[in-house]
Design a protein around this motif. Structure first.
Motif: not given
Length: 91
Positions: A69-91
């Motif tokens: 879980l910790a490995v997956i979470e780290k990778d997923v959070v990094a990817m989603l945060a990048d997409l959110k910064a690019k404004r192609v993902l919302e939370t």
């Protein structure tokens, strides 16, 4: 811009994930922008439906890929945060 375990990521209006069968790749289409994403990122984005929270998405991926879980979470959070910064993902 932070994501937490209760965040419910989703693609905003006007952004969509599409499989380009002719070229054999996944794309994230946004107004006047296009991002090529790999199959793993597409799998994550398919789970970002606005219904599942980050915790559920990570748990699903950890089970699918038989990974910690910790490995997956780290990778997923990094990817989603990048997409959110690019404004192609919302939370």
């Amino acid at each position: 811009m932070e994501l937490d375990s209760q965040s419910k990521p989703h693609l905003p209006r006007g952004v969509r994930l599409k499989r380009d069968e002719a070229r054999g790749r996944w794309t994230l289409l946004a107004p006047e922008r296009i991002f090529e994403v790999d199959a793993t990122a597409a799998t994550v984005l398919e789970l970002c439906d606005g219904e599942r929270d980050l915790k559920a998405i990570v748990a699903e991926l950890a089970e699918r890929y038989n990974a910690p879980l910790a490995v997956i979470e780290k990778d997923v959070v990094a990817m989603l945060a990048d997409l959110k910064a690019k404004r192609v993902l919302e939370t």
